[in-house]
Design an enzyme around this catalytic site. Structure first.
Site, PDB file in Angstrom:
ATOM      1  N   ASN A   1      -1.984  -0.714   8.512  1.00 30.16           N
ATOM      2  CA  ASN A   1      -1.026  -0.544   9.613  1.00 30.16           C
ATOM      3  C   ASN A   1      -0.721   0.931   9.847  1.00 30.16           C
ATOM      4  OD1 ASN A   1       2.022   0.057   8.672  1.00 30.16           O
ATOM      5  ND2 ASN A   1       1.037  -1.168   7.080  1.00 30.16           N
TER       6      ASN A   1
ATOM      7  N   GLU B   1      -5.542  -8.775   2.423  1.00 30.96           N
ATOM      8  CA  GLU B   1      -4.930  -9.831   3.232  1.00 30.96           C
ATOM      9  C   GLU B   1      -5.993 -10.734   3.849  1.00 30.96           C
ATOM     10  OE1 GLU B   1      -2.582 -10.368   7.416  1.00 30.96           O
ATOM     11  OE2 GLU B   1      -2.056  -8.589   6.232  1.00 30.96           O
TER      12      GLU B   1
ATOM     13  N   HIS C   1     -10.351  -6.240   3.195  1.00 29.14           N
ATOM     14  CA  HIS C   1      -8.920  -6.008   2.991  1.00 29.14           C
ATOM     15  C   HIS C   1      -8.304  -7.197   2.251  1.00 29.14           C
ATOM     16  CE1 HIS C   1      -4.629  -5.507   3.980  1.00 29.14           C
ATOM     17  NE2 HIS C   1      -4.911  -4.236   4.192  1.00 29.14           N
TER      18      HIS C   1
ATOM     19  N   HIS D   1       0.835  -1.199   0.000  1.00 26.67           N
ATOM     20  CA  HIS D   1       0.000   0.000   0.000  1.00 26.67           C
ATOM     21  C   HIS D   1       0.871   1.251   0.000  1.00 26.67           C
ATOM     22  CE1 HIS D   1      -3.697  -2.040   0.069  1.00 26.67           C
ATOM     23  NE2 HIS D   1      -3.686  -2.437   1.320  1.00 26.67           N
TER      24      HIS D   1
END
EC number: 1.17.7.4
Length: 418
Positions: free
Chosen positions: A328, A188, A186, A97
């Site tokens: 994050n 992931e 998301h 990202h």
């Protein structure tokens, strides 16, 4: 589908690259240092993570920016481009990202799979093409499709993400439902839940508490149970596996997480669900109803710990650098907000100026422009960045702040009356 068997067979394929490189690591390392490292950042590190220029003092977090998994992913993509100079190369999603890194790959003629109406369009991928799986990983269905197309697969999935997959596969083997702490949309988490059989994605501790309450009290009468069940399924729409039944599938649960979530919250969710199962089934039967593996990423934890240390210092404001869609990075900003420190989440130096204005993304909102964000006089600014942000981008932000501050008119000092 036996996903563990599929992963083992994929690892044995001659067209699959994960741990082995292509023999160009040293040359790629030099290229990445040139494109992403910064002498200024190294100077700040050498000076105890504090640097002053003019009226600005920078306090830099002791852990920030590129993690090992991100560097590995980018390096593998660069190496693949060099090793297959004449072949078409695709990537199933953003490699990480970070807009700058993704734009750089496009400049290197790496094509990104397009998303049409929320679905990835693989129609342009042909047999023999090279396809890169990003740091977030890819779903089982995507890997299966690429394998059937006889594509060369370059798997740059972060090992910490793969560790989570192994955990949910263990849950599946035990016939446990995987409770995944993450964002259901998301990339992931989309990949992780494809390795599970039965799953439920919870965003935060409040949602986990709702699940715990349901486990302990799903209703006394048939009418109440039906009402609560309907409310549950409506609340978690899009966040559970097909055919999910909370009355049946919450009897045995295992905890996993999206690796970029807040470490402390993941731990709280695990402890909450463990207490819930202890209360319902007793300590003698707990292992039959609850399972938890440590799937918290070391790099995510280190950056969050460094942010907690940074916000304990006196400062006027905080700048958090990372992609606007970076989970994050968003969690780093949350830490500053919890301490009531004015914070600005930006994705690069281009968001600063002209003049004393900044284009930033407030927490859980769309980007906006704020004026007069830099106070006059001497100021202390905390700086950190997400795991997908290169040092060079952080340095460019700091240099731009110095420039803007130097251009700022001096504060007007009232003259004493005569």
């Amino acid at each position: 589908m036996d996903t563990r068997a599929f992963r083992r067979s994929l690892n044995k394929s001659d067209n699959y690259y994960r741990n082995q490189g292509f023999g160009e690591k040293e040359q790629i390392a030099v290229q990445m240092d040139d494109e992403y490292q910064s002498d200024l950042i190294q100077t700040i590190r050498n000076q105890g993570y504090t640097y002053t220029q003019g009226d600005v003092t920078i306090k830099l977090a002791k852990d920030f920016g590129f993690c090992w998994g991100v560097e590995r992913s980018i390096a593998m993509a660069y190496e693949a481009r060099q090793h297959f100079p004449n072949q078409r190369i695709w990537i199933t999603n953003e490699i990480i990202h970070n807009p700058g890194v993704n734009e750089r790959l496009q400049e290197m003629n790496v094509q990104f799979i397009q998303v049409i109406d929320g679905t990835k369009d693989f129609s342009g991928v042909e047999q023999g093409d090279v396809v890169i799986l990003p740091a977030f990983g890819a779903s089982v269905d995507e890997m299966k499709l690429l394998n059937e197309l006889n594509c060369t697969i370059v798997d740059t999935t972060c090992p910490w993400v793969s560790k989570v997959w192994t955990s949910v596969e263990k849950h599946k083997k035990q016939a446990f439902t995987s409770i995944i702490h993450g964002k259901y949309q998301h990339e992931e988490t989309v990949a992780t839940k494809s390795f599970a059989n039965t799953y439920l994605v919870v965003l935060n501790l409040d949602e986990a508490q709702y699940v715990a309450n349901y486990i302990l009290n799903s209703g006394n009468s048939p009418e109440e149970r039906l009402r609560k069940r309907t409310e549950f399924l409506d609340k978690f729409a899009n966040a559970y596996s097909q055919g999910f039944d909370p009355d049946q599938d919450l009897g045995a649960v295992g905890v996993a997480n999206q690796t970029t979530m807040l470490k402390g919250e993941t731990e709280q969710i695990g402890k909450l669900l463990e207490r819930t199962m202890l209360k319902k089934y007793g300590p003698q039967a707990i292992n039959e109803h609850f399972s938890s593996f440590n799937t918290i990423c070391d790099a995510t934890q280190e950056r969050q710990d460094a942010m907690f240390e940074l916000v304990d210092m006196d400062m006027d404001l905080m700048v958090v650098i990372g992609g606007f869609n970076s989970s994050n990075t968003t969690h780093l900003q949350e830490i500053a907000i919890e301490r009531d420190i004015p914070s600005y989440h930006i994705d690069g130096p281009q968001r600063l100026g002209p003049g004393n204005q900044i284009e930033h993304q407030p927490l859980h909102q769309t980007p906006t422009v704020s004026k007069d964000w830099l106070p006059t006089g001497k100021i202390v600014i905390g700086i950190t960045s997400g795991a997908s942000t290169p040092d060079k981008s952080v340095a460019q932000v700091i240099q731009r702040i110095f420039q803007l501050k130097a251009e700022q008119p001096a504060p007007v000092v009232a003259q004493p009356s005569v």
